[in-house]
Design a protein around this motif. Sequence first.
Motif, PDB file in Angstrom:
ATOM      1  N   ILE A   1      38.997  43.116  46.507  1.00 33.44           N
ATOM      2  CA  ILE A   1      39.937  43.898  47.314  1.00 33.44           C
ATOM      3  C   ILE A   1      39.121  44.972  48.008  1.00 33.44           C
ATOM      4  CG2 ILE A   1      41.971  45.370  47.290  1.00 33.44           C
ATOM      5  CD1 ILE A   1      41.927  43.448  44.339  1.00 33.44           C
ATOM      6  N   ILE A   2      39.011  44.858  49.306  1.00 33.21           N
ATOM      7  CA  ILE A   2      38.116  45.704  50.099  1.00 33.21           C
ATOM      8  C   ILE A   2      38.979  46.631  50.950  1.00 33.21           C
ATOM      9  CG2 ILE A   2      36.224  45.698  51.766  1.00 33.21           C
ATOM     10  CD1 ILE A   2      35.762  42.710  50.838  1.00 33.21           C
ATOM     11  N   GLU A   3      38.754  47.923  50.816  1.00 30.51           N
ATOM     12  CA  GLU A   3      39.591  48.908  51.491  1.00 30.51           C
ATOM     13  C   GLU A   3      38.736  49.864  52.304  1.00 30.51           C
ATOM     14  OE1 GLU A   3      43.400  49.509  48.658  1.00 30.51           O
ATOM     15  OE2 GLU A   3      41.492  50.045  47.726  1.00 30.51           O
ATOM     16  N   LYS A   4      39.343  50.431  53.297  1.00 25.06           N
ATOM     17  CA  LYS A   4      38.661  51.354  54.199  1.00 25.06           C
ATOM     18  C   LYS A   4      38.275  52.626  53.448  1.00 25.06           C
ATOM     19  CE  LYS A   4      39.267  52.952  58.977  1.00 25.06           C
ATOM     20  NZ  LYS A   4      40.235  52.993  60.103  1.00 25.06           N
ATOM     21  N   ALA A   5      37.048  53.094  53.665  1.00 25.02           N
ATOM     22  CA  ALA A   5      36.566  54.344  53.067  1.00 25.02           C
ATOM     23  C   ALA A   5      35.769  55.077  54.136  1.00 25.02           C
ATOM     24  CB  ALA A   5      35.707  54.066  51.833  1.00 25.02           C
ATOM     25  N   GLY A   6      36.482  55.848  54.960  1.00 22.11           N
ATOM     26  CA  GLY A   6      35.827  56.492  56.095  1.00 22.11           C
ATOM     27  C   GLY A   6      35.397  55.460  57.107  1.00 22.11           C
ATOM     28  N   ASP A   7      34.125  55.518  57.491  1.00 22.61           N
ATOM     29  CA  ASP A   7      33.593  54.534  58.433  1.00 22.61           C
ATOM     30  C   ASP A   7      33.033  53.300  57.732  1.00 22.61           C
ATOM     31  OD1 ASP A   7      34.279  55.995  60.622  1.00 22.61           O
ATOM     32  OD2 ASP A   7      32.315  56.966  60.846  1.00 22.61           O
ATOM     33  N   SER A   8      33.194  53.235  56.415  1.00 22.81           N
ATOM     34  CA  SER A   8      32.729  52.062  55.682  1.00 22.81           C
ATOM     35  C   SER A   8      33.871  51.548  54.818  1.00 22.81           C
ATOM     36  CB  SER A   8      31.504  52.424  54.823  1.00 22.81           C
ATOM     37  OG  SER A   8      30.935  51.247  54.262  1.00 22.81           O
ATOM     38  N   VAL A   9      33.544  50.864  53.720  1.00 25.34           N
ATOM     39  CA  VAL A   9      34.564  50.277  52.866  1.00 25.34           C
ATOM     40  C   VAL A   9      34.201  50.479  51.397  1.00 25.34           C
ATOM     41  CG1 VAL A   9      35.177  48.491  54.554  1.00 25.34           C
ATOM     42  CG2 VAL A   9      33.446  48.002  52.812  1.00 25.34           C
ATOM     43  N   SER A  10      35.198  50.376  50.538  1.00 25.96           N
ATOM     44  CA  SER A  10      34.995  50.307  49.090  1.00 25.96           C
ATOM     45  C   SER A  10      35.404  48.914  48.636  1.00 25.96           C
ATOM     46  CB  SER A  10      35.827  51.360  48.365  1.00 25.96           C
ATOM     47  OG  SER A  10      37.215  51.121  48.547  1.00 25.96           O
ATOM     48  N   VAL A  11      34.747  48.430  47.601  1.00 27.88           N
ATOM     49  CA  VAL A  11      34.987  47.071  47.118  1.00 27.88           C
ATOM     50  C   VAL A  11      35.389  47.125  45.649  1.00 27.88           C
ATOM     51  CG1 VAL A  11      34.023  44.761  46.801  1.00 27.88           C
ATOM     52  CG2 VAL A  11      33.277  46.157  48.749  1.00 27.88           C
ATOM     53  N   ARG A  12      36.543  46.518  45.347  1.00 29.17           N
ATOM     54  CA  ARG A  12      37.009  46.441  43.965  1.00 29.17           C
ATOM     55  C   ARG A  12      37.107  44.978  43.569  1.00 29.17           C
ATOM     56  NH1 ARG A  12      41.750  48.226  44.585  1.00 29.17           N
ATOM     57  NH2 ARG A  12      43.233  46.689  43.781  1.00 29.17           N
ATOM     58  N   GLU A  13      36.512  44.628  42.431  1.00 23.69           N
ATOM     59  CA  GLU A  13      36.552  43.257  41.928  1.00 23.69           C
ATOM     60  C   GLU A  13      37.682  43.123  40.918  1.00 23.69           C
ATOM     61  OE1 GLU A  13      32.848  40.829  40.784  1.00 23.69           O
ATOM     62  OE2 GLU A  13      33.695  41.343  38.837  1.00 23.69           O
ATOM     63  N   GLU A  14      38.511  42.118  41.095  1.00 22.92           N
ATOM     64  CA  GLU A  14      39.625  41.884  40.167  1.00 22.92           C
ATOM     65  C   GLU A  14      39.624  40.425  39.738  1.00 22.92           C
ATOM     66  OE1 GLU A  14      44.451  42.011  40.460  1.00 22.92           O
ATOM     67  OE2 GLU A  14      43.367  43.844  41.031  1.00 22.92           O
ATOM     68  N   ARG A  15      39.476  40.198  38.442  1.00 26.34           N
ATOM     69  CA  ARG A  15      39.511  38.837  37.911  1.00 26.34           C
ATOM     70  C   ARG A  15      40.965  38.440  37.678  1.00 26.34           C
ATOM     71  NH1 ARG A  15      36.244  37.895  32.515  1.00 26.34           N
ATOM     72  NH2 ARG A  15      38.083  38.874  31.606  1.00 26.34           N
ATOM     73  N   TYR A  16      41.410  37.391  38.343  1.00 28.43           N
ATOM     74  CA  TYR A  16      42.795  36.973  38.201  1.00 28.43           C
ATOM     75  C   TYR A  16      42.964  35.785  37.254  1.00 28.43           C
ATOM     76  CZ  TYR A  16      41.800  33.167  41.546  1.00 28.43           C
ATOM     77  OH  TYR A  16      41.288  32.052  42.168  1.00 28.43           O
ATOM     78  N   TRP A  17      41.840  35.141  36.840  1.00 28.55           N
ATOM     79  CA  TRP A  17      41.921  33.990  35.936  1.00 28.55           C
ATOM     80  C   TRP A  17      40.608  33.853  35.191  1.00 28.55           C
ATOM     81  CZ3 TRP A  17      39.656  29.288  34.756  1.00 28.55           C
ATOM     82  CH2 TRP A  17      40.449  28.368  34.043  1.00 28.55           C
ATOM     83  N   ASP A  18      40.702  33.400  33.933  1.00 28.25           N
ATOM     84  CA  ASP A  18      39.502  33.082  33.174  1.00 28.25           C
ATOM     85  C   ASP A  18      39.812  31.914  32.249  1.00 28.25           C
ATOM     86  OD1 ASP A  18      36.902  33.213  32.334  1.00 28.25           O
ATOM     87  OD2 ASP A  18      37.022  35.226  31.483  1.00 28.25           O
ATOM     88  N   ALA A  19      38.770  31.282  31.770  1.00 29.23           N
ATOM     89  CA  ALA A  19      38.919  30.159  30.838  1.00 29.23           C
ATOM     90  C   ALA A  19      39.231  30.733  29.460  1.00 29.23           C
ATOM     91  CB  ALA A  19      37.643  29.317  30.813  1.00 29.23           C
ATOM     92  N   ASN A  20      40.499  30.961  29.211  1.00 27.49           N
ATOM     93  CA  ASN A  20      40.941  31.676  28.013  1.00 27.49           C
ATOM     94  C   ASN A  20      41.314  30.689  26.911  1.00 27.49           C
ATOM     95  OD1 ASN A  20      41.880  33.523  26.179  1.00 27.49           O
ATOM     96  ND2 ASN A  20      43.585  34.246  27.422  1.00 27.49           N
ATOM     97  N   PHE A  21      40.340  30.361  26.056  1.00 28.61           N
ATOM     98  CA  PHE A  21      40.598  29.493  24.919  1.00 28.61           C
ATOM     99  C   PHE A  21      41.367  30.263  23.843  1.00 28.61           C
ATOM    100  CE2 PHE A  21      37.029  27.468  26.990  1.00 28.61           C
ATOM    101  CZ  PHE A  21      37.238  26.110  26.803  1.00 28.61           C
ATOM    102  N   PRO A  22      42.269  29.612  23.130  1.00 28.44           N
ATOM    103  CA  PRO A  22      42.989  30.307  22.053  1.00 28.44           C
ATOM    104  C   PRO A  22      42.039  30.706  20.923  1.00 28.44           C
ATOM    105  CG  PRO A  22      44.043  28.205  22.608  1.00 28.44           C
ATOM    106  CD  PRO A  22      42.704  28.218  23.268  1.00 28.44           C
ATOM    107  N   ARG A  23      42.446  31.691  20.155  1.00 24.94           N
ATOM    108  CA  ARG A  23      41.702  32.023  18.947  1.00 24.94           C
ATOM    109  C   ARG A  23      41.860  30.890  17.936  1.00 24.94           C
ATOM    110  NH1 ARG A  23      40.339  37.469  17.985  1.00 24.94           N
ATOM    111  NH2 ARG A  23      40.646  38.756  19.834  1.00 24.94           N
ATOM    112  N   GLU A  24      40.935  30.841  16.989  1.00 20.84           N
ATOM    113  CA  GLU A  24      41.009  29.804  15.968  1.00 20.84           C
ATOM    114  C   GLU A  24      42.365  29.854  15.272  1.00 20.84           C
ATOM    115  OE1 GLU A  24      37.895  27.994  13.734  1.00 20.84           O
ATOM    116  OE2 GLU A  24      36.616  29.741  14.080  1.00 20.84           O
TER     117      GLU A  24
END
Length: 647
Positions: free
Chosen positions: A214-237
Amino acid sequence: MCGIAGLWTPAGHDQDTPRHAEAMADQLEHRGPDGRGFHFDPANGLAMAHTRLSIIGLNAGDQPLHGRSDDGTGGLVASVNGEFYDYKRLRGLLRTDGFQFSTRSDSEIALKLYAKHGLDFVEHLRGEFAFALFDEERQPLILVRDRFGIRPLFVHHGPRGVIWGSEIKALLAHPDVPRDVCPRAQLHQMMQVMVPGMTLYQGIEAVKPGTMLIIEKAGDSVSVREERYWDANFPREGEHDIKSDDDHIEAVRAALVESITFRLEADVPVACYLSGGIDSCSILGMAAAIQQSPVKAFTISFDDARYDEAHIATEMAQMAGADQDILKLKAEDLYGSNFENAIRYSERTFYNTLGVAKMLMSKHVREVGYKVVITGEGSDELFGGYAQFKADLFLHDPEYAATPAAQEMRERNALFSGSVLAEEAISHPAFEDVMGFTPSWIQPWMLTLERVKPLLSEEFKAKLGDYDPIAAIAHSLDPAMLEGRHVLDKVQYSWIKTMLEGQILNWGGDRVDMANSLESRPAFLDHHVAELAMRIPPQVRVRGGVEKWVVREAMKHVLPRVLYEREKFAFMAPPAHTDAKKTAEIDKLIARWLSPERLAAKGLFDPAKLGAAIADYRASDDHAQNTRMDIILNHAIGLHAVEELLV
């Protein structure tokens, strides 16, 4: 399937922006030869480029895509690479909410879903994709990559903003992107395993699978935020789905039928890749049953019977009533300019020339008139198919440890000692800390690293300092996804996060297929199939010494008996040392790219030490050690060639 590129510089465009966007698109011509489009928004400093391979909506899917003011999506623009499945159902639901569609393309649903759900829209997307979406009103730029990283996407965050593209070469076509090579990345490529997100170039990162930026305006440049929306989530034993064997088998069969059915949908003919493995054979058998007509099947045949699976693939093709096309490859096909082209399109090195073979196959498939193939990648990752996974089960799970299967497996896979199986056990404290053991899959690459280290130049070692690549790989894994998990789930997760995206789906998948404008669709990597597989108990995925047991049983009705009963056999091309012709071909590449003059200029290896190692290799008859030296030479050639080949 397409190529995308773009830049967002909030301070505004300069007069050369259109020319730079054209240059970036030029580098992606192979990903989209059927058309190209651009979006320039000087007021917001946005430029988007798109090269199109037409698969769905052949005459009405030009991009970038724009929203409609009358349905609330005005001010949205997107450039999409890949396929969204189940899009017809989603279009119907969105229409009931008042959204209008101006194309038949599946890509358009991204705009509508974003307008309806905001950033949660990614939860509704199913398929293989990488795309950029800009919201003119709220001003975020969103870069999204699919859950497993099937489609590539790279980004550079500089002082003026961000530049992105489907391939690194597209970013390098822009003058604001530096071409500084990362020594740590070079070391990782020498040992095959990359840290997630790392590329050969400093300042260029791969968007991680299952992630959006998610990249947003920050003055004359930008800020970048990483968001993980999915992972290989195996159940616990103890928390896996408890069902009867028959229920698990039927659930896998139903999920694969749905996944393959979606991937058969296109406005052009769809074929299948067919090796001698259970995965591609299952895909072909199910596709033939679903389509109820002959399926075109493409098979690679090597000139070494020990590595060739074409005879088993032929038995499967005959059983399925498929129209089989066999591409026979010789030693000289796997080296020379073909080897160099595979490096150029993969944008990284590879340990085995299988990637070259698959690139030649994609060329052949296009020449006979196909744009789309369904493939079997992902089954081993999700259902415990690799010998390395079983090795850890035999070592660390009491249920398996007492069986004689471990020694039998090693004897049957002796051919792959020195490559995918380590000839001796080795461990690392970082993996012991993170996972509780050092997984078998990384041990061959640790041994490769140990053999590489003495060959490095003092200059290169000084650049690396005390950097530990094995620790970097181990610490890139999310402990929350490993804690309390079964040993099989741990090794599958660690492989999925590293080797699946960095190897299987790169020089074994998208990059060498799209080198020839061919879209590959891995049906096992549908996330509905994946989430089902992860919930299946380990002892159902691997039953006794039988890997992928539940898949075998689910596909039993479409597989020849010889294949149903066959153990997993690693699909790879014959290494260079296995016959004189291949040795002669790799020697030509060594002479070109690893001459003492080039070695000295690049500064990675000590010329005398590497030269002595090559001389020892030529005189040796130790299969495991020669296989490992083949790997080192493949990587060394690639590292000395890749920068020049990406110009």
